[in-house]
Design an enzyme around this catalytic site. Structure first.
Site, mmCIF file in Angstrom:
data_model
loop_
_atom_site.group_PDB
_atom_site.id
_atom_site.type_symbol
_atom_site.label_atom_id
_atom_site.label_comp_id
_atom_site.label_asym_id
_atom_site.label_seq_id
_atom_site.Cartn_x
_atom_site.Cartn_y
_atom_site.Cartn_z
ATOM 1 N N ARG A 171 -5.730 58.877 -1.998
ATOM 2 C CA ARG A 171 -4.607 60.117 -2.455
ATOM 3 C C ARG A 171 -4.391 59.846 -3.639
ATOM 4 O O ARG A 171 -3.535 58.950 -4.189
ATOM 5 C CB ARG A 171 -3.705 59.654 -1.377
ATOM 6 C CG ARG A 171 -2.153 60.106 -2.054
ATOM 7 C CD ARG A 171 -1.094 60.078 -0.913
ATOM 8 N NE ARG A 171 -0.539 58.900 -0.533
ATOM 9 C CZ ARG A 171 0.069 58.027 -1.332
ATOM 10 N NH1 ARG A 171 0.427 58.410 -2.532
ATOM 11 N NH2 ARG A 171 0.585 57.021 -0.808
ATOM 12 N N HIS A 210 2.768 60.287 -2.189
ATOM 13 C CA HIS A 210 2.747 60.344 -0.884
ATOM 14 C C HIS A 210 3.334 61.802 -0.401
ATOM 15 O O HIS A 210 2.954 62.562 0.404
ATOM 16 C CB HIS A 210 3.584 59.371 -0.217
ATOM 17 C CG HIS A 210 3.701 59.762 1.246
ATOM 18 N ND1 HIS A 210 2.819 59.486 2.133
ATOM 19 C CD2 HIS A 210 4.725 60.147 2.199
ATOM 20 C CE1 HIS A 210 3.247 59.839 3.481
ATOM 21 N NE2 HIS A 210 4.388 60.039 3.244
ATOM 22 N N TYR A 217 4.780 51.539 -6.672
ATOM 23 C CA TYR A 217 4.029 50.371 -5.796
ATOM 24 C C TYR A 217 2.523 50.184 -6.115
ATOM 25 O O TYR A 217 1.789 49.630 -5.493
ATOM 26 C CB TYR A 217 4.373 50.869 -4.517
ATOM 27 C CG TYR A 217 3.721 52.296 -3.741
ATOM 28 C CD1 TYR A 217 2.447 52.739 -3.623
ATOM 29 C CD2 TYR A 217 4.798 53.350 -3.797
ATOM 30 C CE1 TYR A 217 2.156 53.773 -3.253
ATOM 31 C CE2 TYR A 217 4.610 54.537 -3.509
ATOM 32 C CZ TYR A 217 3.356 54.844 -3.104
ATOM 33 O OH TYR A 217 3.008 56.216 -2.895
HETATM 34 C C1 TPP Z 1 5.820 58.071 14.172
HETATM 35 C C2 TPP Z 1 6.043 58.129 12.895
HETATM 36 N N1 TPP Z 1 6.498 57.084 12.089
HETATM 37 C C3 TPP Z 1 6.691 57.223 10.915
HETATM 38 C C4 TPP Z 1 6.773 58.099 9.922
HETATM 39 C C5 TPP Z 1 7.248 58.221 8.738
HETATM 40 N N2 TPP Z 1 5.931 58.270 8.025
HETATM 41 C C6 TPP Z 1 5.403 59.580 7.469
HETATM 42 S S1 TPP Z 1 3.954 59.430 6.759
HETATM 43 C C7 TPP Z 1 3.905 57.565 6.762
HETATM 44 C C8 TPP Z 1 2.639 56.897 6.326
HETATM 45 C C9 TPP Z 1 1.175 57.430 7.188
HETATM 46 O O1 TPP Z 1 0.208 57.044 6.293
HETATM 47 P P1 TPP Z 1 -1.190 57.299 6.928
HETATM 48 O O2 TPP Z 1 -1.324 57.340 8.324
HETATM 49 O O3 TPP Z 1 -2.311 56.294 6.063
HETATM 50 O O4 TPP Z 1 -1.283 58.666 6.190
HETATM 51 P P2 TPP Z 1 -1.211 59.200 4.796
HETATM 52 O O5 TPP Z 1 0.276 59.661 4.659
HETATM 53 O O6 TPP Z 1 -1.791 58.273 3.994
HETATM 54 O O7 TPP Z 1 -2.190 60.573 4.692
HETATM 55 C C10 TPP Z 1 4.798 57.273 7.613
HETATM 56 C C11 TPP Z 1 5.073 55.845 7.971
HETATM 57 C C12 TPP Z 1 6.317 59.390 10.780
HETATM 58 N N3 TPP Z 1 6.357 60.606 10.094
HETATM 59 N N4 TPP Z 1 5.951 59.255 12.243
#
Ligand code: TPP
Ligand code: MG
Length: 320
Positions: A226, A230, A239
């Site tokens: 990415r 985020h 970070y």
């Molecule tokens: C069930 C749930 N837990 C926490 C969140 C908050 N949250 C949103 S994105 C994220 C990180 C996800 O990381 P990843 O799966 O690696 O996907 P990326 O954002 O890197 O595309 C979190 C913890 C959420 N949306 N849903």
């Protein structure tokens, strides 16, 4: 699909992603999850689907999947606009489910759809996109196990982009590999260079064909990055290092694909992307508010008493 077409789709995605960030900064979109750097992973995988019988289940960062599947992009980005329930495009016709903001959320949905596809004998395949962070969610393990036990036609496409917000993969994925987990379910698992669009496409075509032929699920782990924040409210400088970002900038999937194409092809693709972006921007700005009462529609087949009470209170406030 050949490299020229894949590049065109990736460039539309890149330019639209940039536009979405600009629209967020201008106050048009309330929020957006930038996907810069993941174009090859998303476009290469989505382009492996057959739009007549397959179905994709995306997360919040999968604009490239919508572009590659030919989804109405104003309708798709309307999800970020928050004007309606899950966007204004037709998921059934587009073969792309409304994107899911629940981490890991689309994964069991894809497995449920694949179960249906197996029962109705259409030979359709489900593909779901999820992140490295999502791979540690219980739902994802349950979905993989269920799909493996029943040998369902589903492709689990993990975009390992190095980060789950501020948590790096090494603190998220025990054992270091999402693809390796497939062995525990007795299914195929492959790791692919997620910034090489042809490699991603080839690996996904193979997994889709296997699923279609009754060979069961595959886990694909596409190693990517990415490049941006985020979300439009995140500051990655808090970070991760600039050196890390620079290292990945050199592996930019668009630059890599462009290096293999003639200048005229690149210029035509740029012209096309500019035109698509213009149409989408105009379309988004022209969207009118949906009727307020639709806030209460489509939530339940039979609305609950609590929802009906809220609807009445809302109507009274509007009429007052
Ligand atoms: C069930 C749930 N837990 C926490 C969140 C908050 N949250 C949103 S994105 C994220 C990180 C996800 O990381 P990843 O799966 O690696 O996907 P990326 O954002 O890197 O595309 C979190 C913890 C959420 N949306 N849903
Ligand atoms: Mg991630």
């Amino acid at each position: 699909m050949d490299l020229t077409e894949l590049y065109r789709l990736m460039l539309v995605t890149r330019r639209l992603d940039e536009e979405a960030i600009a629209l967020q900064r201008q106050g048009v979109l309330p929020g957006y999850a930038p996907m810069k750097g993941q174009e090859a992973a998303q476009v290469g995988s989505a382009a492996a689907l057959d739009r007549n019988r397959d179905f994709g289940f995306p997360n919040y960062r999968d604009l490239g999947a919508a572009v590659a599947l030919g989804v109405d992009l104003v309708g798709y980005l309307a999800t970020h606009l928050g004007v309606w329930h899950g966007g204004l495009y037709d998921p059934r016709a587009s073969r792309l489910a409304p994107f899911n903001a629940v981490v890991g959320g689309p994964v069991p949905h894809a497995v449920g759809w694949a179960m249906g596809a197996k029962l109705d004998d259409t030979r359709g395949v489900a593909l779901t996109w999820f992140g490295d962070g999502a791979s540690s969610q219980g739902d994802v393990h349950e979905a993989m196990n269920f799909a493996a036990v029943s040998r369902l036609p589903v492709v689990f496409f993990c975009q390992n982009n190095g980060w789950a917000i501020s948590v790096p993969t090494e603190r998220q994925v025990a054992g270091g590999s999402v693809a390796a987990r497939a062995a525990g379910y007795g299914i195929e698992g492959v790791r692919v260079d997620g910034n090489d669009v042809l490699a991603v496409h080839e690996a996904t075509v193979e997994a889709v064909e296997r699923a279609r032929d009754g060979g069961g699920p595959t886990v694909i782990e596409a190693m990517t990055y990415r490049m941006g924040p985020h979300s439009t409210s995140d500051d990655p400088g808090r970070y991760r290092t600039l050196e890390e970002e620079q290292k990945w900038a050199e592996r930019d999937p668009l630059i890599r694909a462009a290096a293999q194409l003639p200048p005229e092809t690149l210029a035509l693709a740029e012209k096309h992307a500019t035109e698509v972006v213009r149409q989408v921007r105009d379309g988004l700005q022209a969207l009118e508010q949906r009727p307020g009462e639709e806030l209460f529609s489509f939530v339940y087949r039979e609305p609950t008493q609590a929802l009906l009470d809220q609807q009445r209170a809302w109507q009274e406030a509007v009429d007052a």
